[in-house]
Design an enzyme around this catalytic site. Structure first.
Site, PDB file in Angstrom:
ATOM      1  N   ASN A 189       7.652  -8.321  49.027  1.00 36.73           N
ATOM      2  CA  ASN A 189       9.073  -8.095  48.752  1.00 36.73           C
ATOM      3  C   ASN A 189       9.682  -7.324  49.892  1.00 36.73           C
ATOM      4  O   ASN A 189       9.041  -6.438  50.458  1.00 36.73           O
ATOM      5  CB  ASN A 189       9.243  -7.306  47.451  1.00 36.73           C
ATOM      6  CG  ASN A 189       8.694  -5.883  47.555  1.00 36.73           C
ATOM      7  OD1 ASN A 189       9.447  -4.920  47.698  1.00 36.73           O
ATOM      8  ND2 ASN A 189       7.364  -5.733  47.534  1.00 36.73           N
ATOM      9  N   ASP A 229       5.613   0.246  56.701  1.00 35.10           N
ATOM     10  CA  ASP A 229       6.582  -0.272  55.746  1.00 35.10           C
ATOM     11  C   ASP A 229       6.012  -1.559  55.153  1.00 35.10           C
ATOM     12  O   ASP A 229       6.078  -2.621  55.769  1.00 35.10           O
ATOM     13  CB  ASP A 229       7.914  -0.530  56.455  1.00 35.10           C
ATOM     14  CG  ASP A 229       9.062  -0.698  55.474  1.00 35.10           C
ATOM     15  OD1 ASP A 229       8.805  -0.764  54.259  1.00 35.10           O
ATOM     16  OD2 ASP A 229      10.218  -0.754  55.927  1.00 35.10           O
ATOM     17  N   GLY A 230       5.408  -1.434  53.976  1.00 33.65           N
ATOM     18  CA  GLY A 230       4.735  -2.586  53.381  1.00 33.65           C
ATOM     19  C   GLY A 230       5.198  -2.879  51.965  1.00 33.65           C
ATOM     20  O   GLY A 230       4.899  -3.916  51.413  1.00 33.65           O
ATOM     21  N   LYS A 231       5.923  -1.926  51.370  1.00 36.81           N
ATOM     22  CA  LYS A 231       6.465  -2.095  50.015  1.00 36.81           C
ATOM     23  C   LYS A 231       5.394  -2.636  49.064  1.00 36.81           C
ATOM     24  O   LYS A 231       5.651  -3.496  48.226  1.00 36.81           O
ATOM     25  CB  LYS A 231       7.715  -2.976  50.052  1.00 36.81           C
ATOM     26  CG  LYS A 231       8.811  -2.340  50.924  1.00 36.81           C
ATOM     27  CD  LYS A 231      10.105  -3.094  50.974  1.00 36.81           C
ATOM     28  CE  LYS A 231      11.187  -2.340  51.726  1.00 36.81           C
ATOM     29  NZ  LYS A 231      10.952  -2.103  53.157  1.00 36.81           N
ATOM     30  N   ARG A 232       4.176  -2.116  49.183  1.00 38.06           N
ATOM     31  CA  ARG A 232       3.056  -2.581  48.386  1.00 38.06           C
ATOM     32  C   ARG A 232       3.226  -2.176  46.930  1.00 38.06           C
ATOM     33  O   ARG A 232       3.876  -1.173  46.609  1.00 38.06           O
ATOM     34  CB  ARG A 232       1.741  -2.028  48.945  1.00 38.06           C
ATOM     35  CG  ARG A 232       1.402  -2.563  50.339  1.00 38.06           C
ATOM     36  CD  ARG A 232       1.265  -4.077  50.355  1.00 38.06           C
ATOM     37  NE  ARG A 232       0.648  -4.593  51.564  1.00 38.06           N
ATOM     38  CZ  ARG A 232       1.303  -5.200  52.554  1.00 38.06           C
ATOM     39  NH1 ARG A 232       2.618  -5.352  52.490  1.00 38.06           N
ATOM     40  NH2 ARG A 232       0.656  -5.664  53.608  1.00 38.06           N
TER      41      ARG A 232
END
Lengths: 312, 312
Positions: free
Chosen positions: A108, B104-107
């Site tokens: 996302n 910034d990986g929004k895991r």
């Protein structure tokens, strides 16, 4: 296209399940781990090679009875670059064996960044003018809807262009999923219902010949009541159902995600199949060196369990 | 610990900004691209090597004036295994130069899987009894809250254990962020306000010596009114602010995310700094071969712009 292929594989195998390949090193039988640690060292490389061997033997043992596999990216990322290589090799191997490959990454981001993720998993990456290259080239990817349509559109574009699929998180299987997903809006709908309505919109232009969309939904087996509601809202979405088995969802629970024609859902199991050889039910029958037979027995048991619950 | 180190670097450089390293191949100056395509071919490897060289020159040109970099994982994943190697090398290089590195990986995922992601980025991966290995070992990671506390807790545990940080998406900078985040609950609060309250809870036990938590929040510069509200709700969270510059957020807009002491937020810019050499403002002054000087000039301009807005 993805969803038509998936449905055809499910029908061909008479099996609406997918095997999650979430290979923690602890899941790998000792004899494989020892062989690979000896060869490559007890390090990220050794662990990754052990996992690759484990995955390949599992695939060999399952490919003729299951339609699809779902490698979970987290379990490859945790072994670093070596792990990502194994993710890639596992996807290639599964596809060679005729399996549908669904990458579980829950990716996302804002539009341009979601486009980059989509290039990585579904589409192609631009290298230079007139040069592009497919990267992981899986059949479908799970995605997280928190950013709204901007973050979903790039994936949907690649679903249309390359015949791929996505599954959007709607109601997840974990205990605290309600903290956001169950909040009631002032109009009286829950967030998961709102997201399900969005999923209908997002997938409206990528519907295949069986009436299902390349844009599917994730609904956990652990929430059967919500699944009943969601199956009604989700007009054309195939439902990917995690949470069966190890997480506590039963065949009766997952049956709510299917439509009356026996289609409409695909149920995932990961640990219960990968680690079947450690399970009370199978470990008396299959020794550790026959872990693949235990996995096959459990996969067949699960298939029967779910097919029976659907047919009721 | 992460948040204390970040604050000290910000004070030392007198610069509350972070440079996003989101390197599409189109951002890389032609002479670097050509050199690397010649050496490795116009393929994923050539593109990845061009990006690594670009990143390193940028870091060389910026490290003494900025506190941190934020590589965006999507832009590395899109170049496959070669891209992931470049992500790793970029993080190493930035840390060697004394920069804080925020991946910034929004895991996001259910608990055990979030644990795997956390092992990859913040903690360590278990290889065998008594053997574990750090993998990417960045200072902080962005995460998505859609699954609730189960999916956040493993990261928070590693924040405590390894002195790392996370930034939880609260209100993202993109146009459609309101589709879920702005929905009003029946109690009259928006989803982003509810998530901000969760962030307070989630970060309550990892607060550093300056009163800020290792659990921060992402709030887009493009929503200044929401930022005002969120700055009040978020008691101890540092705010990571994307959306300045190319996405339309101004220094005045981002100022709302700071507290009156000039701390409390760090503003990201990616494209405007990486591609400064293509910008009207700088391209008359710096030719493409001096792209690094253009980036430095833009980074200094941004620093002044934001420091001035905060001091008003």
């Amino acid at each position: 296209m993805f969803i038509d292929n998936l449905i055809e594989k499910i029908k061909e195998k008479n099996n609406p399940t997918v095997v999650g390949l979430d290979p923690k090193i602890d899941y790998v039988p000792n004899f494989i781990k020892e062989e690979m640690f000896e060869k490559y060292g007890a390090n990220l490389k050794g662990a990754a090679e052990a996992i690759l061997k484990f995955n390949k033997i599992l695939i060999d043992s399952l490919y003729d009875i299951i339609p699809a596999v779902k490698p979970q990216l987290a379990y490859y990322e945790m072994y670093g670059i070596e792990g990502i290589k194994v993710f890639y090799e596992t996807c290639r191997y599964a596809k060679e064996k005729g399996l549908i490959c669904i990458a579980d990454g829950k990716r996302n981001d804002i539009g341009p960044t979601a486009e980059a993720y989509s290039s990585a998993f579904l589409g192609k990456t631009k290298i230079d003018e007139n040069i592009d290259e497919a990267v992981y080239d899986v059949d479908a990817l799970t995605v997280n809807p928190y950013l709204g349509i901007d973050g979903i559109k790039p994936f949907v574009n690649d679903c249309a262009k390359y015949g791929k699929g996505i599954f959007v998180l709607v109601k997840t299987s974990n205990k605290s999923s309600g903290q956001i997903q169950d909040l009631l809006t002032h109009e009286g709908k829950s967030i998961y219902e709102k997201v399900a309505e969005y999923v209908n919109d997002w997938g409206a232009n990528v519907i295949g010949k069986y009436g299902y969309s390349n844009v599917g939904a994730v609904v956990g087996a652990t929430y059967p009541n919500q699944a009943k509601i969601l199956r009604k809202i989700l007009k054309n979405a195939y439902i990917l159902v995690p949470g069966y088995g190890a997480q506590g969802g039963t065949a009766r629970d997952v049956a709510h995600s299917f439509k009356s024609d026996g289609l409409g859902a695909i149920v995932n199991a990961s640990r219960s199949i990968m680690c079947a050889y450690k399970d009370e039910q199978w470990k008396g029958i299959y020794t550790e060196d026959r872990f693949n037979e235990a996995s096959r027995a459990e996969a067949l048991r699960m298939k029967e369990d779910i097919n029976q619950a659907i047919s009721l």
